[in-house]
Design a protein around this motif. Structure first.
Motif, short mmCIF file in Angstrom:
data_model
loop_
_atom_site.label_atom_id
_atom_site.label_comp_id
_atom_site.label_asym_id
_atom_site.label_seq_id
_atom_site.Cartn_x
_atom_site.Cartn_y
_atom_site.Cartn_z
N LEU A 243 0.80 -1.23 0.00
CA LEU A 243 0.00 0.00 0.00
C LEU A 243 0.84 1.29 0.00
CD1 LEU A 243 -2.95 0.84 -0.06
CD2 LEU A 243 -2.96 0.76 2.44
N PRO A 244 1.88 1.41 0.85
CA PRO A 244 2.67 2.65 0.80
C PRO A 244 3.35 2.86 -0.56
CG PRO A 244 3.15 1.40 2.80
CD PRO A 244 2.31 0.52 1.94
N LEU A 245 3.79 1.77 -1.18
CA LEU A 245 4.40 1.88 -2.51
C LEU A 245 3.38 2.35 -3.54
CD1 LEU A 245 6.39 -1.53 -2.62
CD2 LEU A 245 7.31 0.75 -2.12
N VAL A 246 2.17 1.84 -3.44
CA VAL A 246 1.11 2.24 -4.38
C VAL A 246 0.80 3.72 -4.22
CG1 VAL A 246 -1.35 1.99 -4.91
CG2 VAL A 246 0.05 -0.05 -4.54
N ARG A 247 0.65 4.16 -2.97
CA ARG A 247 0.32 5.58 -2.72
C ARG A 247 1.39 6.49 -3.29
NH1 ARG A 247 -0.97 4.12 3.46
NH2 ARG A 247 -3.24 3.84 3.36
N ARG A 248 2.66 6.17 -3.04
CA ARG A 248 3.75 7.03 -3.50
C ARG A 248 3.79 7.06 -5.02
NH1 ARG A 248 8.58 4.65 -1.09
NH2 ARG A 248 7.10 4.39 0.62
N SER A 249 3.53 5.91 -5.62
CA SER A 249 3.60 5.82 -7.07
C SER A 249 2.42 6.58 -7.73
CB SER A 249 3.63 4.34 -7.46
OG SER A 249 3.90 4.17 -8.81
N VAL A 250 1.26 6.56 -7.10
CA VAL A 250 0.13 7.36 -7.62
C VAL A 250 0.49 8.85 -7.58
CG1 VAL A 250 -2.21 8.18 -7.08
CG2 VAL A 250 -1.72 5.73 -7.12
#
Lengths: 292, 292
Positions: A243-250
């Motif tokens: 989830l943190p990787l997804v948020r940063r990538s968005v």
């Protein structure tokens, strides 16, 4: 909510049937293996016949299916690789056997509705629910109602950019090869990396790539649907280190273009895990019954 | 509809102001060059003050903007490269000067509403309106209302696959480089091919590539939004030789996955040109006023 509803979470391996009025009030529940429509629906009907009087029945089902009340095929499963289920009139069989109003929609629309009503999406509209697991699917509540029209969304199959130098894996969707599901569902991870997603350690490069594909898809949905809340579920999608990787990538991909503090400043409140967890499916079915 | 409404189509180069009740009944209309907010809105206010009594005013405006009635920034233009307009309280200025209820939304949401009410989208829901011109933008009517939530859709900026071997042009979006708009809006065509889109002959390979990018984007919207009608407008998008290529390419990309005869058999009734043509903008503004 005091009325009693029946709910069926219809999946490819099991049907979960429940009776209740909401998350705090489930009065009975059974699990039935998914075999033939006759046998599976027959066992579901027998279960509901043994219950108290219900106000309505909701079915949140695997697809593709026809969710449009005005359509002659309403309530049916459309062409599916699941043997014996193509053309099965799920809603019709339940309605005539139980003499109840039947609401019928996709599993992911049910989950979106349950999360909007009782979970992480309360007070938000649109609410987007995305599951990333064996397959990828999305459902949404928009302007107070579930999203359908031309059948129902099939958000897992949107085209995404893939850089062959970085990811030479060609994708495994039988229809679209390297669409989102073809690149990022559990079976694609297993094929690309030679091991099941649940066995890939959090530091494996698989997760950064996976987060980037999920983020590209979420960016596309944000730009198309303008959701006020995104709920990311499923066996792969709800891995906590993802989830943190997804948020940063968005945030990286949108690059400040969508001028909302929910994206630029407090994305941890915007892209979230399901509050109802694995209960979202069967609660979705109950919510469909109550919402119809 | 007998009530009289005011409508403003607010564009980057001109504001079109009209009074009427619908497409067959426009009673007055002026065009004002877009200069400063004070001057432009001042001239619009003077025009409407000289008209009969209006029931409401609708503004279909360039963005980004805040269309959410519940937001403190409702009615304002957000950060925009258009000099002087960032933070302009368009709806507020009009409401207080004219003492009228003011509906405020994007130009493309207005066009979607006008086409749904009076044009090619009648009887359909969701209705998607996409314009491909100097920029690319999309609006939609979903479950009877316009689509917003996290601000409004910015459909022109979705990520798309690009094959560098086939199309080495890197895209010109200042935020996302090769997003849909960066690859396929008018200025991208001009930069890639060295001449303006309107000067590219129908047999030029530019059009096949353009049709493929538009088709990838439409496929993404179909899979995400499940629209029952797609209306393709704008200076580039409504080129008549483009439409058949777009339709064929959508069918090719979806590859039978969306099991609707509208896609597989009668796509000429599914992806269509605007019925209201260049009137969609100002009629959209009137429709916003009537629909609010």
């Amino acid at each position: 909510m005091s009325k009693l509803y029946g709910g069926i979470e219809g999946g490819g391996t099991k049907f979960v049937c429940a009776v209740g009025s909401g998350p705090q009030d489930i009065r009975a529940e059974i699990r039935i293996p998914t075999t033939t429509p006759e046998e599976t629906l027959g066992r579901a009907i027998a279960f509901f016949r043994g219950q108290e009087k219900l106000a309505a029945l909701g079915v949140a089902c695997f697809g593709p299916l026809d969710p449009n009340l005005a359509s002659p095929a309403f309530g049916q499963i459309l062409a599916t690789p699941k043997a014996g289920w193509t053309g099965a009139d799920v809603a019709g069989a339940l309605r005539s056997a139980l003499n109840l109003p039947v609401a019928f929609d996709t599993d992911v629309n049910g989950a979106a509705l349950a999360e909007a009503r009782w979970g992480a999406g309360q007070g938000c509209d649109p609410v987007l629910y995305l599951t990333v697991g064996t397959g990828i699917g999305g459902g949404a509540l928009v302007n107070g109602k579930l999203l359908h029209g031309l059948l129902h969304p099939e958000m897992g199959h949107i085209p995404l950019p893939r850089d062959p130098a970085r990811d030479p894996f060609p994708g495994i969707c039988p229809f679209h090869e390297d669409c989102f599901e073809g690149l990022a569902a559990g079976p694609a991870l297993e094929r690309r990396w030679g091991q099941k997603a649940e066995n890939l350690p959090p530091e494996h490069p698989a997760w950064k790539l996976e987060a980037e594909y999920i983020a590209l898809a979420l960016s596309s949905y944000i730009l198309t649907l303008a959701p006020q809340k995104i709920i990311l579920g499923g066996g792969v999608g709800s891995a906590p280190h993802l989830l943190p990787l997804v948020r940063r990538s968005v945030q990286g991909w949108l690059n400040g273009y969508v001028q909302s503090p929910l994206v630029t400043q407090s994305i941890e409140n915007y892209i979230v895990l399901p509050a109802l967890g694995s209960r979202a499916g069967v609660l979705g079915a109950l919510a469909l019954a109550a919402h119809r």
